[in-house]
Design a protein around this motif. Sequence first.
Motif, PDB file in Angstrom:
ATOM      1  N   TYR A  98       0.991  -1.154   0.095  1.00  0.00           N
ATOM      2  CA  TYR A  98      -0.159   0.110   0.168  1.00  0.00           C
ATOM      3  C   TYR A  98       0.960   1.275  -0.003  1.00  0.00           C
ATOM      4  CZ  TYR A  98      -3.511  -3.309   1.247  1.00  0.00           C
ATOM      5  OH  TYR A  98      -4.325  -4.613   1.425  1.00  0.00           O
ATOM      6  N   ASN A  99       2.006   1.018  -0.329  1.00  0.00           N
ATOM      7  CA  ASN A  99       2.955   2.422  -0.232  1.00  0.00           C
ATOM      8  C   ASN A  99       3.368   2.764  -1.922  1.00  0.00           C
ATOM      9  OD1 ASN A  99       4.521   0.008  -0.772  1.00  0.00           O
ATOM     10  ND2 ASN A  99       6.395   0.897  -0.332  1.00  0.00           N
ATOM     11  N   THR A 100       2.656   2.466  -2.534  1.00  0.00           N
ATOM     12  CA  THR A 100       2.866   2.881  -3.971  1.00  0.00           C
ATOM     13  C   THR A 100       1.438   3.916  -4.480  1.00  0.00           C
ATOM     14  OG1 THR A 100       3.987   0.928  -4.382  1.00  0.00           O
ATOM     15  CG2 THR A 100       3.194   2.240  -6.375  1.00  0.00           C
ATOM     16  N   GLU A 101       1.973   4.911  -5.101  1.00  0.00           N
ATOM     17  CA  GLU A 101       0.890   5.768  -5.689  1.00  0.00           C
ATOM     18  C   GLU A 101       0.641   5.314  -7.180  1.00  0.00           C
ATOM     19  OE1 GLU A 101       1.471  10.214  -4.810  1.00  0.00           O
ATOM     20  OE2 GLU A 101       2.940   9.350  -3.449  1.00  0.00           O
ATOM     21  N   LEU A 102      -0.414   4.846  -7.503  1.00  0.00           N
ATOM     22  CA  LEU A 102      -0.558   4.621  -8.917  1.00  0.00           C
ATOM     23  C   LEU A 102      -1.238   5.531  -9.555  1.00  0.00           C
ATOM     24  CD1 LEU A 102      -1.733   0.720  -8.417  1.00  0.00           C
ATOM     25  CD2 LEU A 102       0.712   1.759  -9.017  1.00  0.00           C
ATOM     26  N   LEU A 103      -0.754   6.215 -10.837  1.00  0.00           N
ATOM     27  CA  LEU A 103      -1.422   7.376 -11.298  1.00  0.00           C
ATOM     28  C   LEU A 103      -1.732   6.661 -12.789  1.00  0.00           C
ATOM     29  CD1 LEU A 103       0.903  10.252 -10.204  1.00  0.00           C
ATOM     30  CD2 LEU A 103      -1.502   9.593  -9.133  1.00  0.00           C
ATOM     31  N   SER A 104      -2.839   7.428 -13.405  1.00  0.00           N
ATOM     32  CA  SER A 104      -3.211   7.008 -14.881  1.00  0.00           C
ATOM     33  C   SER A 104      -3.245   8.224 -15.644  1.00  0.00           C
ATOM     34  CB  SER A 104      -4.678   5.860 -14.866  1.00  0.00           C
ATOM     35  OG  SER A 104      -4.876   5.955 -16.082  1.00  0.00           O
ATOM     36  N   GLY A 105      -2.769   8.195 -16.583  1.00  0.00           N
ATOM     37  CA  GLY A 105      -2.739   9.615 -17.463  1.00  0.00           C
ATOM     38  C   GLY A 105      -1.719   9.809 -18.678  1.00  0.00           C
ATOM     39  N   ASN A 106      -1.631  10.680 -19.157  1.00  0.00           N
ATOM     40  CA  ASN A 106      -0.430  10.999 -20.136  1.00  0.00           C
ATOM     41  C   ASN A 106       0.628  11.549 -19.149  1.00  0.00           C
ATOM     42  OD1 ASN A 106       1.292  12.915 -21.936  1.00  0.00           O
ATOM     43  ND2 ASN A 106      -0.025  12.253 -23.279  1.00  0.00           N
ATOM     44  N   VAL A 107       2.041  10.653 -19.238  1.00  0.00           N
ATOM     45  CA  VAL A 107       3.083  10.865 -18.779  1.00  0.00           C
ATOM     46  C   VAL A 107       3.602  12.152 -18.954  1.00  0.00           C
ATOM     47  CG1 VAL A 107       5.517   9.837 -18.202  1.00  0.00           C
ATOM     48  CG2 VAL A 107       3.686   8.324 -18.868  1.00  0.00           C
ATOM     49  N   ASP A 108       3.907  12.590 -20.027  1.00  0.00           N
ATOM     50  CA  ASP A 108       4.163  14.079 -20.410  1.00  0.00           C
ATOM     51  C   ASP A 108       3.637  15.145 -19.593  1.00  0.00           C
ATOM     52  OD1 ASP A 108       6.267  12.988 -22.044  1.00  0.00           O
ATOM     53  OD2 ASP A 108       4.844  12.792 -23.706  1.00  0.00           O
ATOM     54  N   GLU A 109       2.349  14.992 -19.337  1.00  0.00           N
ATOM     55  CA  GLU A 109       1.509  15.921 -18.673  1.00  0.00           C
ATOM     56  C   GLU A 109       1.538  15.599 -17.203  1.00  0.00           C
ATOM     57  OE1 GLU A 109      -2.509  15.337 -19.851  1.00  0.00           O
ATOM     58  OE2 GLU A 109      -2.113  16.335 -22.041  1.00  0.00           O
ATOM     59  N   LEU A 110       1.679  14.353 -16.629  1.00  0.00           N
ATOM     60  CA  LEU A 110       1.668  14.099 -15.336  1.00  0.00           C
ATOM     61  C   LEU A 110       2.972  14.468 -14.760  1.00  0.00           C
ATOM     62  CD1 LEU A 110      -0.112  10.763 -15.237  1.00  0.00           C
ATOM     63  CD2 LEU A 110      -0.811  13.214 -14.143  1.00  0.00           C
ATOM     64  N   LEU A 111       4.082  14.162 -15.365  1.00  0.00           N
ATOM     65  CA  LEU A 111       5.602  14.261 -14.875  1.00  0.00           C
ATOM     66  C   LEU A 111       5.774  15.784 -14.408  1.00  0.00           C
ATOM     67  CD1 LEU A 111       8.100  12.296 -16.776  1.00  0.00           C
ATOM     68  CD2 LEU A 111       7.257  11.963 -14.316  1.00  0.00           C
ATOM     69  N   PRO A 112       5.341  16.697 -15.048  1.00  0.00           N
ATOM     70  CA  PRO A 112       5.782  18.139 -14.324  1.00  0.00           C
ATOM     71  C   PRO A 112       4.705  18.539 -13.037  1.00  0.00           C
ATOM     72  CG  PRO A 112       5.305  18.233 -16.829  1.00  0.00           C
ATOM     73  CD  PRO A 112       4.988  16.795 -16.427  1.00  0.00           C
ATOM     74  N   ILE A 113       3.615  18.072 -12.965  1.00  0.00           N
ATOM     75  CA  ILE A 113       2.863  18.169 -11.855  1.00  0.00           C
ATOM     76  C   ILE A 113       3.567  17.278 -10.775  1.00  0.00           C
ATOM     77  CG2 ILE A 113       0.535  17.931 -10.649  1.00  0.00           C
ATOM     78  CD1 ILE A 113      -0.354  18.231 -13.690  1.00  0.00           C
ATOM     79  N   LEU A 114       3.912  16.210 -11.040  1.00  0.00           N
ATOM     80  CA  LEU A 114       4.508  15.536  -9.769  1.00  0.00           C
ATOM     81  C   LEU A 114       5.515  15.778  -9.491  1.00  0.00           C
ATOM     82  CD1 LEU A 114       4.552  12.672  -8.506  1.00  0.00           C
ATOM     83  CD2 LEU A 114       5.768  11.857 -10.605  1.00  0.00           C
TER      84      LEU A 114
END
Length: 283
Positions: A178-194
């Motif tokens: 349970y120590n993993t955040e699973l994100l779904s979406g466009n990697v190019d869009e998610l990386l800057p936010i992350l």
Amino acid sequence: MYLFLLAIACQHLISNVSQLISQISNLQTIFKPMFNLSMAMNFLKHWSKAKNRHGIHSPFVYRLLDEVIYDFHAKKVYQEIEQLRNNLRQDECWIINAETVALYHVAKNVSTPAKLAQLLYRLVADLNPRTIIELGTSPGITTAYLAKAAPGARHVSIMENSGALTIAKENLQKLNIYNTELLSGNVDELLPILFEGISELDFILIDGKHSSESILNYFKSCLPKMSNHSMMVFEDIYRNREMRSAWQEIKSNPEVSVTIDLFWIGLVFVRRAQSKEDFKIRF
């Protein structure tokens, strides 16, 4: 005396040939969906130039080889995760975006093979990272190895296929992870936010789109967040011409000080106090 030396030389040659045949067999198993003559030829070239522990003069790389990469001892965590993989192979199917896909095919041909997934586990456990970023999750087997290796780390895994991500989440729950955040979406869009909330990336695994443009974009996005302690890992670096080209460009980047080419995967370090070196290693 000459006959004795000849016998030793022949024995050494036979041993090397035996190892090469074994490795080619592994090549066919690991890359079966995309195995072709070009990949086989690249593997032979790699094998002819690659080294093992002997001939490695870098203390940093030698220790990594001796204590981590070549540590083939069985570990309890391996059995637990591989049992899940076997269970997946026995299931009939799963649903991804309204398409029925044979789970046996996914578990066998898409998941990172046990030998490589277990190597990633050892690399992460040795690094003891605070942050882990994984680009490419399906169906959660590799994610489980990474999570088990560093249970205290912030672990974020991104995958564009929401259906596969749902399956990965279910598989992690089966292993009480349970120590993993699973994100779904466009990697190019998610990386800057992350990256807005992360000052430093310790371990990055890139196993997403296998195009030169995508791989280099991911590399350039993550590079500024790397420190002397960080490690970036690329899977399938010999999968196709674009991946081979991207790997060569990554190695030539002036900020990259050390690379380790294991053929199946490539390791990248930015140890700024260390002279630039590229290593080809048999694995």
